[in-house]
Design a protein around this motif. Sequence first.
Motif, mmCIF file in Angstrom:
data_model
loop_
_atom_site.group_PDB
_atom_site.id
_atom_site.type_symbol
_atom_site.label_atom_id
_atom_site.label_comp_id
_atom_site.label_asym_id
_atom_site.label_seq_id
_atom_site.Cartn_x
_atom_site.Cartn_y
_atom_site.Cartn_z
ATOM 1 N N LYS A 71 0.835 -1.203 0.000
ATOM 2 C CA LYS A 71 0.000 0.000 0.000
ATOM 3 C C LYS A 71 0.871 1.255 0.000
ATOM 4 O O LYS A 71 0.542 2.245 -0.666
ATOM 5 N N LEU A 72 1.966 1.209 0.734
ATOM 6 C CA LEU A 72 2.868 2.363 0.771
ATOM 7 C C LEU A 72 3.495 2.622 -0.598
ATOM 8 O O LEU A 72 3.662 3.769 -1.010
ATOM 9 N N GLY A 73 3.840 1.558 -1.290
ATOM 10 C CA GLY A 73 4.570 1.722 -2.544
ATOM 11 C C GLY A 73 3.719 1.916 -3.773
ATOM 12 O O GLY A 73 4.190 2.502 -4.761
ATOM 13 N N PHE A 74 2.452 1.461 -3.739
ATOM 14 C CA PHE A 74 1.687 1.447 -4.987
ATOM 15 C C PHE A 74 0.339 2.166 -4.924
ATOM 16 O O PHE A 74 0.052 3.012 -5.757
ATOM 17 N N THR A 75 -0.512 1.836 -3.963
ATOM 18 C CA THR A 75 -1.892 2.332 -4.026
ATOM 19 C C THR A 75 -2.222 3.428 -3.025
ATOM 20 O O THR A 75 -3.187 4.158 -3.202
ATOM 21 N N GLY A 76 -1.467 3.510 -1.932
ATOM 22 C CA GLY A 76 -1.826 4.452 -0.889
ATOM 23 C C GLY A 76 -3.006 3.954 -0.072
ATOM 24 O O GLY A 76 -3.480 2.828 -0.246
ATOM 25 N N PHE A 77 -3.507 4.801 0.802
ATOM 26 C CA PHE A 77 -4.600 4.449 1.699
ATOM 27 C C PHE A 77 -5.769 5.409 1.455
ATOM 28 O O PHE A 77 -5.635 6.408 0.754
ATOM 29 N N LYS A 78 -6.902 5.114 2.051
ATOM 30 C CA LYS A 78 -8.065 5.982 1.884
ATOM 31 C C LYS A 78 -7.797 7.371 2.438
ATOM 32 O O LYS A 78 -8.433 8.340 2.021
ATOM 33 N N THR A 79 -6.861 7.454 3.374
ATOM 34 C CA THR A 79 -6.546 8.752 3.983
ATOM 35 C C THR A 79 -5.380 9.457 3.308
ATOM 36 O O THR A 79 -4.965 10.521 3.751
ATOM 37 N N GLY A 80 -4.825 8.858 2.255
ATOM 38 C CA GLY A 80 -3.730 9.498 1.542
ATOM 39 C C GLY A 80 -2.632 8.523 1.188
ATOM 40 O O GLY A 80 -2.705 7.323 1.483
ATOM 41 N N ALA A 81 -1.582 9.016 0.551
ATOM 42 C CA ALA A 81 -0.479 8.177 0.093
ATOM 43 C C ALA A 81 0.685 8.220 1.071
ATOM 44 O O ALA A 81 0.820 9.147 1.876
ATOM 45 N N PRO A 84 2.212 9.514 5.521
ATOM 46 C CA PRO A 84 1.085 10.281 6.072
ATOM 47 C C PRO A 84 -0.246 9.538 5.921
ATOM 48 O O PRO A 84 -1.098 9.598 6.814
ATOM 49 N N GLY A 85 -0.428 8.859 4.786
ATOM 50 C CA GLY A 85 -1.653 8.088 4.592
ATOM 51 C C GLY A 85 -1.762 6.941 5.572
ATOM 52 O O GLY A 85 -2.849 6.660 6.105
ATOM 53 N N LEU A 86 -0.634 6.261 5.845
ATOM 54 C CA LEU A 86 -0.632 5.165 6.816
ATOM 55 C C LEU A 86 -0.944 5.681 8.213
ATOM 56 O O LEU A 86 -1.741 5.082 8.945
ATOM 57 N N VAL A 87 -0.331 6.791 8.577
ATOM 58 C CA VAL A 87 -0.599 7.380 9.901
ATOM 59 C C VAL A 87 -2.071 7.773 10.024
ATOM 60 O O VAL A 87 -2.713 7.536 11.055
ATOM 61 N N GLY A 88 -2.606 8.357 8.964
ATOM 62 C CA GLY A 88 -4.019 8.730 8.980
ATOM 63 C C GLY A 88 -4.926 7.514 9.095
ATOM 64 O O GLY A 88 -5.943 7.543 9.797
ATOM 65 N N HIS A 89 -4.564 6.440 8.411
ATOM 66 C CA HIS A 89 -5.353 5.211 8.470
ATOM 67 C C HIS A 89 -5.344 4.620 9.873
ATOM 68 O O HIS A 89 -6.393 4.235 10.409
ATOM 69 N N LEU A 90 -4.155 4.565 10.473
ATOM 70 C CA LEU A 90 -4.054 4.048 11.837
ATOM 71 C C LEU A 90 -4.800 4.942 12.827
ATOM 72 O O LEU A 90 -5.416 4.457 13.777
#
Length: 451
Positions: A71-81, A84-90
């Motif tokens: 997810k970090l390398g290709f698609t990102g998260f619903k909260t962003g790429a 920062p996107g991972l932190v937002g998701h968590l």
Amino acid sequence: MSDKPGLIIATALPGFATWPAHAAGMVEAPALAGIPVDFILFGITLLGVALFHRHTLYVALAGLFVITLYKLGFTGFKTGAGIPGLVGHLGHEWVILTNLLCLLLGFALLSRHFEKTRVPAVLPRFLPHDWKGCFALLVIVFVLSSFLDNIAAALIGGAMAHTLFRAKVHIGYLAAIVAASNAGGSGSVVGDTTTTMMWIDGVNPLDVLEAYVAAGVAIVVCGIPAALQQQRHSPILHHEHEHIHVDWTRLGIVFFILIVAIVTNVIMNVKFPEVSDRFPFIGASVVLALFVTVPLRRPDWEVLPESFKGSIFLLSLVLSATMMPVDKLPAASWHTAMGLGFVSAVFDNIPLTALALKQGGYDWGYLAYGVGFGGSMIWFGSSAGVALANMYPEAKSVGRWLFHGWHVAVAYVLGFFALLIVLGWHPNPPHKAGAASIHPPAATASTDAAR
């Protein structure tokens, strides 16, 4: 372990993955044969859990690690790429994860409290001394789960079974205990997290109540074969060979912790839904209640290391599931509701319920039964199953669970069709347009205001 369960899961996973893949809209993600790579990685993780049941924790953690890197390398998260996107998701998921961790650990201690009350040893005075006594115990778990959290009901059932059957509990019966706890909570808005979510969202509790038609059939269909399995494996204790002294103080502690959990759940999720998703109030209340009662009776802290490992396993799967690009479901129908029951055996039912509520158009009793009871078909399909498997490690085998607990899947299907035949499929009108009269006014106002 036989390869057949692995082949069954390997055959089913492409269908599971393809279904939501058509609806994925978070980011245009890489796909193989039309299946997003996210789902392929998640499917491989689930298959690894099924095949390597002695190393489930490491398989789940490895799967979470690989999915996160992807997810970090290709698609990102619903909260962003990126990070920062991972932190937002968590940051979005931490409340559910923390609540679940606290409940799993807290109820593991609570179940040991209950076992040490000696109440399970008194039960033979009141239960029949044959398979009907085994079945009656499942009914007790069913009833308890209608007003308790299904994790607590399953662990209390497991504690009673440990005493009644001299610690020799058949895996088919363990599956039935989990099924009974999930069935009992499916028709009550205070009996399961998913049904509470529906109530908070504005669904009329009476619309959920109809799930008991299916759940009642299911508990009979799976309960009788499971009771016969258990009676042949290790008969129910006939009578106590000495006078049994019930530890009323410890029993009071059990009731105190359960009441604290129920009251906190109702107050926060019904009266203050706008803040219930900002802090793990329910889990924190259980932990606080445990520590408050320490001067009265010391909990068995020794059970925590093993329970913690089982909890981390479940949280790894739940967190992986939240990263899947499932933005909408197929059109609401009884076929979809029934399919969600099978999906919930491997996919966390909380995000599934949230998506269904957002979509609307369901007959909510069917959805409550599907996502509630469906998770019983595999031991890690519900938090109640994971909690009970922590108490009985021999249950941590998908193959043995499916083989000995075959009656759970049969019960799910027959219960679903019983509901369909008796009441028919009647999609409820959009519940967000106005809360039902039975819905607490304060909850309705605060929920609408939050939107």
